[in-house]
Design a protein around this motif. Structure first.
Motif, PDB file in Angstrom:
ATOM      1  N   LYS A   1     -15.069   6.041  -3.171  1.00 16.23           N
ATOM      2  CA  LYS A   1     -13.872   6.440  -3.037  1.00 16.23           C
ATOM      3  C   LYS A   1     -12.759   6.227  -2.698  1.00 16.23           C
ATOM      4  O   LYS A   1     -11.692   6.651  -3.417  1.00 16.23           O
ATOM      5  N   TYR A   2     -12.586   5.345  -1.875  1.00 19.82           N
ATOM      6  CA  TYR A   2     -12.040   5.407  -0.293  1.00 19.82           C
ATOM      7  C   TYR A   2     -12.107   3.641  -0.887  1.00 19.82           C
ATOM      8  O   TYR A   2     -12.374   2.945  -1.176  1.00 19.82           O
TER       9      TYR A   2
ATOM     10  N   TYR B   1       0.850  -0.907   0.031  1.00 22.05           N
ATOM     11  CA  TYR B   1       0.466   0.356   0.112  1.00 22.05           C
ATOM     12  C   TYR B   1       0.586   1.342   0.027  1.00 22.05           C
ATOM     13  O   TYR B   1      -0.328   2.361  -0.052  1.00 22.05           O
TER      14      TYR B   1
ATOM     15  N   LYS C   1      -5.680  13.363   0.469  1.00 25.49           N
ATOM     16  CA  LYS C   1      -5.166  12.388   0.741  1.00 25.49           C
ATOM     17  C   LYS C   1      -6.222  11.061  -0.002  1.00 25.49           C
ATOM     18  O   LYS C   1      -7.237  11.169   0.830  1.00 25.49           O
ATOM     19  N   GLN C   2      -5.284   9.543   0.054  1.00 28.83           N
ATOM     20  CA  GLN C   2      -6.547   8.896   0.377  1.00 28.83           C
ATOM     21  C   GLN C   2      -6.893   8.423   1.472  1.00 28.83           C
ATOM     22  O   GLN C   2      -6.385   7.959   2.530  1.00 28.83           O
TER      23      GLN C   2
ATOM     24  N   TYR D   1      -1.836   8.389   3.116  1.00 29.73           N
ATOM     25  CA  TYR D   1      -3.341   8.030   3.498  1.00 29.73           C
ATOM     26  C   TYR D   1      -3.942   8.873   4.640  1.00 29.73           C
ATOM     27  O   TYR D   1      -3.291   9.116   5.590  1.00 29.73           O
TER      28      TYR D   1
END
Length: 328
Positions: free
Chosen positions: A200-201, A116, A176-177, A122
Motif C-alpha cells: 500500500k505504500y 511526488y 495520507k500516503q 505524505y
C-alpha cells in the motif's frame, strides 16, 4: 554570471526546452571557468576555454574524484556546511562545500514536488541507519527537511528499531500516503527480519550497501525487495554528495531528471564522445550546483532509456562507495 545564485536558480527551474538549458549551461560554464580554480586548471589541461566551448557537448566534466582531494568551489566563500560522502571505514570521502543552504533546500524541494507533489501529502519515514550515525550526510539533511515539511506527527527517522517501524506500518490507518525512504541494505534487512506487506505504500531506495552486504545489481535489489516486502514496484532516488539535485525513478529502474539537470552517457575511453544506444559512463549536468561545479563526470555506468536513463553499475576502476552497484 550576472545573477545571484537564488535568481539563477529561479531561472533554471523555469527551463522548458533544450535551447534554454544549453544557454544557461554555457553561462554557468563561463562563470565556473573564471571563478573555480580547480575546474579552470582541469579545463585548460584539455585546452577547453570559453572561447572554444560553444555547445553543451564541448563542456568539460570534472572527474568526481576531485571532490576527494580538492576544495571544489566557485568563488571565494566560507561554506555554511561541508557535506561528506558515505563509504566504508578508511575510505577517502568526497566533500561538497555549500555556500547557501537556501539553494540546496529550494532545489530538492522543487524536484520532490515535480515528481511526488507537496511533502505535506505524505507521512515521510526515513530508514537510514548508517547515514544517521555519521555527520555531514546531504541525504539525511534532505529527508529530515521532508519529514518536517510533511507536518505529520508520525513522520520521522528510524535507526535500528525495526520492530517499532514494522508495528507502525502494519497498524497505520491514516489517510495520507506513507513514503518510506531507505538505504538499500536496511530495506533488505527489514524484508528478511520481518514478514511485512508494504504494497500500500511507496518504498524508495537510495542505494547503499555500506559494506554491510554483498553488492548486487539494481535489478536484483529491486526484485528481492519486491518479493520480501510484497511490492509491485520499487522507487529510487539518484543523487550524490557532490550534487545539489536528484533524479527519481517510480519503477523499473528508469530515472527522470528535473528540468535543470541532465545526464549524458559517454564512451569509456573518450570523454567527449557521447553515445545513445549502449552502456557508458554517466556525466551529470546539475545547473543548481552553482557554487561548486555543475559538470561532473561520475564513476557510474548507465544507458539511455526511452523514458529517461538507467543506472547499470560502476566503472571497474571506481572506488567502492555507498551507492555502489555491480555491473550486470
Amino acid at each position: 554570471m550576472t545573477h545571484s545564485p537564488i535568481d539563477f536558480l529561479d531561472k533554471i527551474q523555469k527551463i522548458n526546452n533544450n535551447n534554454q538549458f544549453e544557454k544557461l549551461a554555457l553561462e554557468l560554464f563561463n562563470y565556473q571557468f573564471s571563478s573555480n580554480s580547480i575546474y579552470q586548471k582541469y579545463c585548460l589541461s584539455l585546452r577547453k576555454t570559453p572561447e572554444n566551448v560553444k555547445s553543451l557537448n564541448n563542456i568539460p566534466f570534472l572527474p568526481i574524484s576531485f571532490f576527494k582531494s580538492h576544495e571544489v568551489k566557485s568563488g571565494n566563500y566560507t561554506p555554511v556546511i561541508a557535506f561528506s560522502s558515505s563509504g566504508t571505514t578508511g575510505m577517502e570521502r568526497s566533500q561538497h562545500f555549500v555556500k547557501d543552504m537556501e539553494v540546496y533546500e529550494k532545489t530538492f524541494e522543487k524536484a520532490f514536488e515535480l515528481f511526488y507533489d507537496d511533502p505535506s501529502n505524505y507521512v515521510v519515514i526515513g530508514l537510514l541507519p548508517s547515514y544517521l550515525e555519521r555527520e555531514g550526510s546531504s541525504l539525511v539533511y534532505m529527508v529530515d527537511h521532508l519529514i518536517k515539511a510533511s507536518g505529520h506527527s508520525k513522520s520521522g527517522f528510524y535507526l535500528n528499531n525495526y520492530e517499532e517501524l514494522v508495528g507502525f506500518l502494519k497498524d497505520y490507518q491514516g489517510e495520507k500516503q506513507i513514503l518510506l525512504i531507505g538505504v538499500s541494505y536496511a530495506l533488505l534487512d527489514l524484508g528478511e527480519m520481518f514478514e511485512v506487506d508494504l504494497s500500500k505504500y511507496i518504498v524508495m531506495e537510495t542505494g547503499g550497501m555500506k559494506g554491510k552486504r554483498k553488492e548486487m545489481t539494481k535489478a536484483t535489489l529491486h526484485q528481492t525487495l519486491q518479493e520480501n516486502l510484497k511490492l509491485t514496484t520499487v522507487h529510487s532516488e539518484y543523487g550524490m554528495t557532490e550534487l545539489m539535485s536528484q533524479a527519481y525513478s517510480k519503477g523499473n529502474g528508469v530515472f527522470q531528471t528535473p528540468p535543470w539537470m541532465k545526464v549524458l552517457i559517454r564512451e569509456y575511453n573518450d570523454p567527449f564522445n557521447y553515445i545513445e544506444n549502449k552502456t557508458g559512463g554517466i556525466n551529470v549536468i546539475d545547473l543548481a550546483n552553482i557554487d561548486s561545479c555543475a559538470f561532473i563526470e561520475t564513476e557510474d555506468l548507465g544507458k539511455y532509456n526511452k523514458d529517461g536513463f538507467e543506472v547499470i553499475g560502476r566503472l571497474d576502476t571506481a572506488d567502492l562507495r555507498g551507492c555502489n552497484l555491480l555491473v550486470q
